[in-house]
Write an enzyme that holds these catalytic residues in place. Structure first.
Site, short mmCIF file in Angstrom:
data_model
loop_
_atom_site.label_atom_id
_atom_site.label_comp_id
_atom_site.label_asym_id
_atom_site.label_seq_id
_atom_site.Cartn_x
_atom_site.Cartn_y
_atom_site.Cartn_z
N SER A 176 -19.74 -7.78 -10.94
CA SER A 176 -20.19 -6.83 -9.80
C SER A 176 -21.55 -7.12 -9.50
O SER A 176 -21.96 -7.39 -8.43
CB SER A 176 -19.83 -5.32 -10.08
OG SER A 176 -18.40 -5.02 -10.10
N TYR A 187 -7.13 -5.42 -7.47
CA TYR A 187 -7.34 -6.63 -7.05
C TYR A 187 -6.44 -7.01 -6.17
O TYR A 187 -5.33 -6.77 -5.92
CB TYR A 187 -7.29 -7.89 -8.13
CG TYR A 187 -8.50 -7.90 -9.30
CD1 TYR A 187 -9.71 -8.36 -8.40
CD2 TYR A 187 -8.47 -7.46 -10.40
CE1 TYR A 187 -10.86 -8.18 -9.22
CE2 TYR A 187 -9.49 -7.62 -11.16
CZ TYR A 187 -10.85 -7.81 -10.56
OH TYR A 187 -11.85 -7.79 -11.70
N ASP A 223 -20.47 -4.55 -16.26
CA ASP A 223 -19.76 -5.34 -15.29
C ASP A 223 -20.62 -6.52 -14.55
O ASP A 223 -21.05 -6.26 -13.53
CB ASP A 223 -18.98 -4.54 -14.25
CG ASP A 223 -18.16 -5.17 -13.19
OD1 ASP A 223 -17.83 -6.46 -13.53
OD2 ASP A 223 -17.51 -4.68 -12.70
N GLN A 237 -17.90 -0.19 -16.22
CA GLN A 237 -18.73 -0.48 -14.92
C GLN A 237 -20.29 -1.04 -15.43
O GLN A 237 -20.85 -1.70 -14.75
CB GLN A 237 -18.73 0.55 -14.07
CG GLN A 237 -17.68 0.46 -13.14
CD GLN A 237 -17.59 1.42 -12.07
OE1 GLN A 237 -18.46 2.48 -11.84
NE2 GLN A 237 -16.62 1.46 -11.09
N ARG A 251 -11.81 -4.20 -15.64
CA ARG A 251 -12.69 -3.61 -14.38
C ARG A 251 -12.25 -1.91 -14.60
O ARG A 251 -11.77 -1.68 -13.40
CB ARG A 251 -12.26 -4.03 -13.17
CG ARG A 251 -12.66 -5.49 -12.96
CD ARG A 251 -14.03 -6.49 -13.32
NE ARG A 251 -15.12 -6.32 -11.92
CZ ARG A 251 -14.90 -6.89 -10.99
NH1 ARG A 251 -13.99 -7.85 -10.88
NH2 ARG A 251 -15.88 -6.74 -10.24
P1 NAD Z 1 -12.68 -10.47 -5.83
O1 NAD Z 1 -14.14 -11.25 -6.04
O2 NAD Z 1 -11.80 -10.89 -6.72
O3 NAD Z 1 -12.45 -10.78 -4.36
C1 NAD Z 1 -13.24 -10.50 -3.27
C2 NAD Z 1 -12.46 -9.94 -2.22
O4 NAD Z 1 -11.68 -10.93 -1.48
C3 NAD Z 1 -11.54 -8.74 -2.50
O5 NAD Z 1 -11.95 -7.64 -1.92
C4 NAD Z 1 -9.92 -9.17 -2.26
O6 NAD Z 1 -9.10 -8.22 -1.72
C5 NAD Z 1 -10.47 -10.17 -1.16
N1 NAD Z 1 -9.27 -11.10 -0.83
C6 NAD Z 1 -8.33 -11.91 -1.50
N2 NAD Z 1 -7.64 -12.54 -0.88
C7 NAD Z 1 -7.88 -12.48 0.50
C8 NAD Z 1 -7.58 -12.73 1.59
N3 NAD Z 1 -6.36 -13.82 1.73
N4 NAD Z 1 -7.99 -12.39 2.96
C9 NAD Z 1 -9.02 -11.57 2.75
N5 NAD Z 1 -9.65 -11.02 1.76
C10 NAD Z 1 -8.96 -11.56 0.56
O7 NAD Z 1 -13.05 -9.00 -5.90
P2 NAD Z 1 -14.21 -8.21 -6.24
O8 NAD Z 1 -15.49 -7.91 -5.55
O9 NAD Z 1 -14.53 -8.64 -7.72
O10 NAD Z 1 -13.66 -6.60 -6.43
C11 NAD Z 1 -12.21 -6.45 -6.45
C12 NAD Z 1 -11.74 -5.13 -6.56
O11 NAD Z 1 -12.10 -4.94 -8.20
C13 NAD Z 1 -12.05 -3.97 -5.78
O12 NAD Z 1 -11.05 -3.12 -5.76
C14 NAD Z 1 -13.28 -3.30 -6.41
O13 NAD Z 1 -13.45 -1.94 -6.24
C15 NAD Z 1 -12.77 -3.33 -7.83
N6 NAD Z 1 -13.74 -3.26 -8.78
C16 NAD Z 1 -13.65 -2.38 -9.57
C17 NAD Z 1 -14.70 -1.96 -10.78
C18 NAD Z 1 -14.75 -1.06 -11.62
O14 NAD Z 1 -13.92 -0.19 -11.90
N7 NAD Z 1 -15.35 -1.50 -12.89
C19 NAD Z 1 -15.82 -3.04 -10.58
C20 NAD Z 1 -15.93 -3.73 -9.62
C21 NAD Z 1 -14.81 -4.18 -8.78
#
Ligand code: NAD
Length: 380
Positions: A133, A229, A130, A127, A122
């Site tokens: 996302s 994450y 991805d 991006q 990620r």
């Molecule tokens: P995910 O699907 O893994 O998780 C969803 C959310 O659940 C996350 O925000 C996580 O913090 C939260 N979570 C986990 N345990 C929890 C708990 N016990 N209580 C409450 N919330 C909890 O996450 P995602 O949507 O795939 O994205 C996660 C991270 O990856 C973010 O920081 C996002 O900005 C980053 N990201 C980066 C890129 C990139 O740069 N290419 C793209 C997408 C996402």
């Protein structure tokens, strides 16, 4: 070079890996695209649309696979289908390598070079590819629509001659990609939205969407790990989080839960006694259903009624918006293929972290760490 697009065979799947606009952008003198007849029909792309952008329509899946230099899929081929592929062919899809050991072994045996878009790093450069996302965006949006349809209440505040209706209260657990889209959608429908996440970095994003970030005493609750994450909470942190959520659950009409930890079972954030304390008619849409569920009572792919609460075990919601989800997926796929293919040839550079990160098998070897561990442990 031939890029092949088969019809997806996972039950209920309506998406297709390449939409006609991506086919148009990829096709050229060195690249031809073959599409299985009807592959785009469930996503509302006709064979004629594919033909109009230069694709050849092929009558059956086997014929599409046997000629493929690159086979592109939303999901993955079956083990039997792997046998149709040429040695050295490339497969790109969402292979879920850490849970499909025997498929990964079949790909390696066939000396297929396989890439899983759900294993991409990620990083900013990746991006545009991805899919996690893109599909989480679709799921977050649809989750709110399902909740609104299942709720016995309006979402917006209504001031009418028949009285004033207060806005629905929505709680979003986990403010990653899906959660942020759920917040934006619920706000557009007029609900009052609160959100909670263990990563404090998302507070600003939640607030910028017009929602309230639950202002608990966050000391010791922050759990941001590698790559941005979340990581698993300690027992004490988890107990405090449940206490905070329990208090809020008694006040809300709808919960959209999206909390996930990569490679782990989803954390349980709503126990049965907590459901019992919710208002009758409340709705929980559990987007973590397929990885175990954020609610103890969730059943993946089913709606459950318990203690007057509807719990929707949402599975594969992106497939229920097949046109736009396919368009997004196919833009991601196009970006990945453009990364791999130079002048009509697949050029593999394993020094590149995008190529190396997404590669599952190559030249008879299993390169993905999670898949290798599963195979070594005798998993299937
Ligand atoms: P995910 O699907 O893994 O998780 C969803 C959310 O659940 C996350 O925000 C996580 O913090 C939260 N979570 C986990 N345990 C929890 C708990 N016990 N209580 C409450 N919330 C909890 O996450 P995602 O949507 O795939 O994205 C996660 C991270 O990856 C973010 O920081 C996002 O900005 C980053 N990201 C980066 C890129 C990139 O740069 N290419 C793209 C997408 C996402």
């Amino acid at each position: 070079m031939i890029i092949s697009v088969p019809k997806e065979t996972v039950p209920g799947e309506r998406r297709v890996a390449l939409a006609p606009d991506a086919v148009k952008r990829l096709s050229g003198s060195a690249v031809q695209v073959r599409v299985e007849r009807g592959a785009g029909v469930a996503a509302k792309f006709s064979d004629e649309e594919y033909r109009a952008v230069g694709a050849e329509i092929v009558a059956d899946g086997r014929a599409v696979r046997t000629v493929a230099d690159v086979l592109v899929m939303v999901h993955r081929p079956t083990e039997a289908e792997v046998g149709d592929l040429k040695e050295g062919a490339v497969v790109v899809g969402m292979l879920q390598p850490a849970t499909n050991a025997s498929l990964v072994q079949a790909l390696a045996r066939r000396r297929v070079t396989s890439f899983s878009l759900d294993a991409l790093p990620r990083i900013t450069r990746a991006q545009p590819m991805d899919v996690l996302s893109a599909m989480a965006t679709a799921a977050g949006y649809k989750a709110v629509l399902l909740a609104a349809a299942a709720s016995p209440k309006f979402f917006p505040m209504l001031v009418t001659a028949a009285g004033t209706i207060p806005p629905a209260k929505v709680l979003v657990l986990g403010a990653g990609v899906a959660g942020l889209q759920a917040i934006a959608t619920a706000r557009r429908l007029g609900a009052v939205v609160q959100a909670f996440d263990v990563r404090p970095a998302v507070k600003e994003q939640v607030e910028s969407l017009g929602a309230q970030f639950l202002a608990a005493d966050m000391t010791g609750l922050e759990a941001e790990g590698a790559g941005g994450y979340a990581k698993e909470l300690s027992t004490e942190q988890h107990r405090r989080e449940l206490e905070l959520i329990h208090k809020q659950l008694k006040l809300v009409d709808v919960v959209i839960s999206t909390a996930a930890i990569p490679g782990k079972r989803a954390p349980v954030l709503i126990t049965e006694p907590m459901v019992r304390d919710m208002r009758p008619g409340s709705v929980i849409v559990d987007l973590a259903a397929e990885s175990g569920g954020n609610c103890e009572l969730t059943k993946a792919g089913q709606d459950v009624e318990a203690h007057g609460v509807t719990i929707i075990g949402a599975a594969n919601l992106a497939s229920s918006i097949p046109t736009h989800a396919s368009q997004m997926f196919s833009r991601n796929m196009q970006a990945f293929l453009q990364h791999l293919i130079k002048d009509g040839n697949v050029k593999l550079d394993f020094a590149d972290e995008v190529t190396a990160g997404a590669c599952i098998t190559h030249a008879g070897e299993i390169r993905h760490e999670g898949a290798r561990a599963l195979v070594a442990a005798g998993g299937s």
